[in-house]
Design a protein around this motif. Structure first.
Motif, PDB file in Angstrom:
ATOM      1  N   TRP A 116      65.834  22.135  27.148  1.00  0.00           N
ATOM      2  CA  TRP A 116      65.832  20.858  27.421  1.00  0.00           C
ATOM      3  C   TRP A 116      67.367  20.462  27.733  1.00  0.00           C
ATOM      4  N   LEU A 138      53.311  25.383  29.329  1.00  0.00           N
ATOM      5  CA  LEU A 138      53.169  24.802  27.849  1.00  0.00           C
ATOM      6  C   LEU A 138      51.786  24.276  27.627  1.00  0.00           C
ATOM      7  N   GLY A 193      58.133  19.938  19.966  1.00  0.00           N
ATOM      8  CA  GLY A 193      58.691  21.164  19.441  1.00  0.00           C
ATOM      9  C   GLY A 193      57.932  21.425  18.203  1.00  0.00           C
ATOM     10  N   SER A 224      60.555  14.756  21.795  1.00  0.00           N
ATOM     11  CA  SER A 224      60.956  16.056  21.973  1.00  0.00           C
ATOM     12  C   SER A 224      60.632  16.894  20.478  1.00  0.00           C
ATOM     13  N   LEU A 283      63.215  25.979  23.203  1.00  0.00           N
ATOM     14  CA  LEU A 283      62.862  24.771  23.621  1.00  0.00           C
ATOM     15  C   LEU A 283      63.807  23.737  23.881  1.00  0.00           C
ATOM     16  N   LEU A 329      58.353  30.936  30.619  1.00  0.00           N
ATOM     17  CA  LEU A 329      58.297  31.057  29.184  1.00  0.00           C
ATOM     18  C   LEU A 329      58.158  32.208  28.549  1.00  0.00           C
ATOM     19  N   GLN A 363      60.730  26.542  18.914  1.00  0.00           N
ATOM     20  CA  GLN A 363      61.651  25.231  18.742  1.00  0.00           C
ATOM     21  C   GLN A 363      63.078  25.269  19.279  1.00  0.00           C
TER      22      GLN A 363
END
Length: 322
Positions: free
Chosen positions: A222, A115, A172, A168, A218, A108, A215
């Motif tokens: 994903w 996370l 986020g 999700s 991520l 990250l 956001q």
């Protein structure tokens, strides 16, 4: 005959190793990853998860200030909309965050841990509010914890949050709000803002990601598997729906930066993640499901190799009996 017998012996001794080696060439194992099929994962009740005690110890869930304890009597897909409560959704979100990158480090851009670890550094609870907006943060409940306020949802939205698409977006949002507790708080005050007053970050900068930037990052990861969820192992339509939603949200929110927006995403720079046969603690059922999603040449090679080995072993056996 001796040569054939020797080949059969070698095949019998090393076939399993060769088979696993061929699969490993295409299907890597992700160490520590526990979410291997996000659809199956989200159908499991969070109240039966082995990590439940850890999650409930780290985070308190309230509704309008009152501590609540979510219940989940059966799989999520079998719950009525009324049973799939806001507090159960919040617990499911925390459980998903716990497992999404379990065991990984340095992946990250904004933190060295996971996370979940980053979230609990400064957040101790989530308060579901029936009167206020999604907002960070409050510490007015007398327990010394800092809380997110998350809006109570209507039936349609709660039903939507059974899916990975809906979940999700909630995750986020939580990460967006968590970012407001770092540094100067990353206020949405830059101008001019195409998304509206108070709705933009200054710029997209992966060296210092803002709330909307996290956001965006991520969703992108994903889609392409940088944060693996196994969504690519689902049906063709489900894969397309998830990809199109996540990527579409990112592309639609490029106007939330006053300068230097992130790039427009497409199949070239944001491809669908590769479905992995071996992932975390796979069950035999998972293996069967993933077999259907292997590239055509992989099952062909495996079947041919298995047939050849079987013939060699059979002939060797017959030779030994003569």
């Amino acid at each position: 005959m001796k040569l054939l017998a020797r080949a059969a012996a070698i095949a019998r001794k090393y076939f399993s190793v060769m088979l696993l080696g061929m699969m490993a060439l295409y299907l890597p194992v992700t160490a520590g990853a526990e979410v291997c099929n996000i659809k199956q994962f989200l159908d499991a009740c969070p109240t039966g998860d082995p990590a439940l005690d850890i999650i409930r110890s780290d985070f308190t869930i309230r509704k309008d200030g009152v501590i609540v304890n979510p219940v989940c009597p059966k799989p999520i897909s079998q719950l009525t909309t009324a049973q799939y409560t806001d507090e159960l959704i919040v617990l499911q979100a925390l459980r998903t965050i716990y497992y999404l990158d379990l065991g990984q480090t340095g992946h990250l851009p904004w933190t060295s841990g996971t996370l979940y670890d980053w979230l609990k550094q400064k957040i101790g609870g989530i308060n579901i509010t029936t009167t206020g907006p999604d907002q960070c943060c409050s510490n007015t409940f007398g327990d010394g914890k800092t809380y997110f306020n998350v809006r109570a949802k209507n039936d349609v939205t709660r039903d939507w949050q059974r899916s990975w698409i809906g979940m999700s977006e909630l995750i986020g949002l939580l990460m967006h709000e968590r970012r407001h507790l770092d540094g100067t708080g990353f206020p949405h005050i830059c101008t001019p803002c195409a998304a509206g007053a108070g709705a933009c970050d200054q710029q997209y900068d992966e060296a210092n990601l803002s709330p909307y930037g996290i956001q965006w990052w991520l969703r992108k990861k994903w889609v392409e598997g940088g944060l693996y969820t196994g969504y690519s192992c689902l049906g063709t339509k489900e894969v397309a729906d998830i990809k199109n939603f996540l990527r579409g949200m990112d592309n639609s929110e490029r106007n939330r930066y006053c300068t230097n927006p992130p790039p427009l995403l497409n199949d070239a720079n944001n491809p669908v993640e590769r479905c992995r046969l071996l992932c975390g603690k796979s069950t035999w059922r998972d293996w069967i499901l993933r077999w259907l999603w292997l590239p055509p040449w992989v099952p062909i090679i495996i079947v041919v190799a298995a047939a050849l080995a079987a013939v060699l072993v059979y002939r060797h056996g017959r030779g030994m009996r003569r």
